[in-house]
Design a protein around this motif. Structure first.
Motif, short mmCIF file in Angstrom:
data_model
loop_
_atom_site.label_atom_id
_atom_site.label_comp_id
_atom_site.label_asym_id
_atom_site.label_seq_id
_atom_site.Cartn_x
_atom_site.Cartn_y
_atom_site.Cartn_z
N SER A 239 34.54 46.89 -4.32
CA SER A 239 33.62 47.67 -3.48
C SER A 239 32.40 48.08 -4.29
O SER A 239 32.43 48.09 -5.54
N THR A 240 31.33 48.42 -3.60
CA THR A 240 30.10 48.90 -4.23
C THR A 240 29.60 50.12 -3.47
O THR A 240 29.53 50.10 -2.24
N VAL A 241 29.29 51.17 -4.21
CA VAL A 241 28.70 52.39 -3.65
C VAL A 241 27.26 52.45 -4.13
O VAL A 241 26.97 52.16 -5.30
N HIS A 242 26.34 52.85 -3.25
CA HIS A 242 24.92 52.89 -3.59
C HIS A 242 24.41 54.32 -3.74
O HIS A 242 24.95 55.26 -3.15
N TYR A 243 23.36 54.47 -4.53
CA TYR A 243 22.67 55.74 -4.62
C TYR A 243 22.05 56.07 -3.26
O TYR A 243 21.68 55.16 -2.51
N PRO A 244 21.90 57.36 -2.95
CA PRO A 244 21.14 57.73 -1.74
C PRO A 244 19.72 57.17 -1.84
O PRO A 244 19.21 56.92 -2.93
N THR A 245 19.09 57.02 -0.71
CA THR A 245 17.72 56.50 -0.70
C THR A 245 16.67 57.60 -0.81
O THR A 245 15.49 57.30 -0.99
N GLU A 246 17.09 58.85 -0.71
CA GLU A 246 16.12 59.96 -0.79
C GLU A 246 16.79 61.19 -1.37
O GLU A 246 18.01 61.25 -1.53
N ASN A 247 15.97 62.16 -1.74
CA ASN A 247 16.42 63.46 -2.28
C ASN A 247 17.16 63.33 -3.61
O ASN A 247 18.00 64.16 -3.94
N LEU A 248 16.84 62.31 -4.37
CA LEU A 248 17.41 62.19 -5.71
C LEU A 248 16.63 63.06 -6.69
O LEU A 248 15.42 63.28 -6.51
#
Length: 296
Positions: free
Chosen positions: A32-41
């Motif tokens: 599986s792969t989990v991604h960083y959020p696209t905003e509010n980092l």
């Protein structure tokens, strides 16, 4: 079910490494792969928006997590992975060992040459192109069977000669634990004192680990480059393990802690993936030291 998962810190190339391991290992696969959020980092992570955050890879019975981050924590040999090739399990165990050795050695560095040693008819230690350390070994078919992949802790530097202490501590902290093989140095060997651990293995939560005291002076010890993530059933278990393992307050962040030997742990809920789907979960996690499930 696997309770303790090794986490490896990669400098932006975790997805590439995951594909490499999936191809190189006989039964490897990306889980599986989990991604960083696209905003509010936070500012230091903004360039990672939408990119892979963590990739789980099954290496043939043990799942490891590759963390996709920055250059902060290079991997070193303090925690390596023993790969056991058992002639009773696989007809062409030696051939499989040699093929994987060739793949892991390409672009890497041999730390102990592949060959015959007193403890194994075929053994070698290699640091691959990503800095991950592997010990490939033909096992004794007459001994007690071990899994294919075993995380191995080398106690050196500030942790020198503490392998026995650590084994006793870890087996007291985790349920379903026991000690397996223990071999001691018969005499002073480099920084390893007589009676220090030349090799040992032990089981935590029904998973095998190995530990040894280094017989040579080393200029490194444990870092966050390789950590051990423990999936906990509830907040009570998180609290208990955190109390037992966390010994360095300044290392506490986002469920990470560091024990008295310098080994890094991540004490997290078993349903962490579900919790991270809640609104603003990533930002809430970044504000935590110990994970508080109700905080999500």
């Amino acid at each position: 079910m696997q309770t303790i998962t090794p986490n490896l810190w990669f400098n932006g190339d975790a997805a590439e490494a995951a594909e490499f391991y999936a191809d190189a290992f006989p039964h490897g696969r990306v889980v599986s792969t989990v991604h960083y959020p696209t905003e509010n980092l936070p500012d230091f992570q903004k360039e990672m928006a939408g990119k892979p955050l963590a990739v789980d890879v099954d290496l043939g019975g043990l799942v490891i997590t590759l963390i996709n981050a920055g250059p902060e924590f290079p991997i070193n040999p303090a925690i390596s992975f023993m790969l056991n090739f058992d002639p009773l399990v696989e007809d062409d165990a030696r051939g499989s060992l040699d093929r994987l050795w060739a793949a892991l050695s390409a672009g890497g560095q041999e730390l102990m040459a592949l060959g015959e040693y007193p403890f194994s008819a075929r053994y070698g230690w290699v640091q691959d192109r990503y800095g991950v350390n592997w010990q490939l070994m033909m096992t004794n078919p007459g001994g007690e069977q071990r899994p294919f992949v075993i995380p191995s802790l080398m106690f050196c530097g500030a942790a020198q000669n503490r392998a026995a202490e650590a084994r006793e501590f870890y087996t007291s902290v985790f349920p379903s634990s026991r000690t397996g093989t223990v071999a001691e140095y018969p005499e002073q060997t480099g920084p390893a004192s007589a009676g220090a651990v030349m090799f040992s293995d032990f089981m935590l939560e029904n998973q095998w680990f190995a530990a040894m005291d280094s017989g040579a002076e080393q200029d490194f010890s444990f870092t966050e480059g390789v950590s051990l993530a423990v999936a906990c059933e509830d907040q009570a278990e998180i609290d208990r393990l955190w109390e037992a393992l966390s010994s360095v307050p300044e290392a506490e962040q986002c469920g990470w802690c560091k024990d008295r030997f310098g080994v890094s742990w991540q004490i997290v809920p078993a349903n962490m993936a579900d919790l991270m789907q809640r609104p603003d979960a990533y930002q809430k996690m970044l504000a935590m030291t110990k994970i508080e499930i109700d905080g999500f």
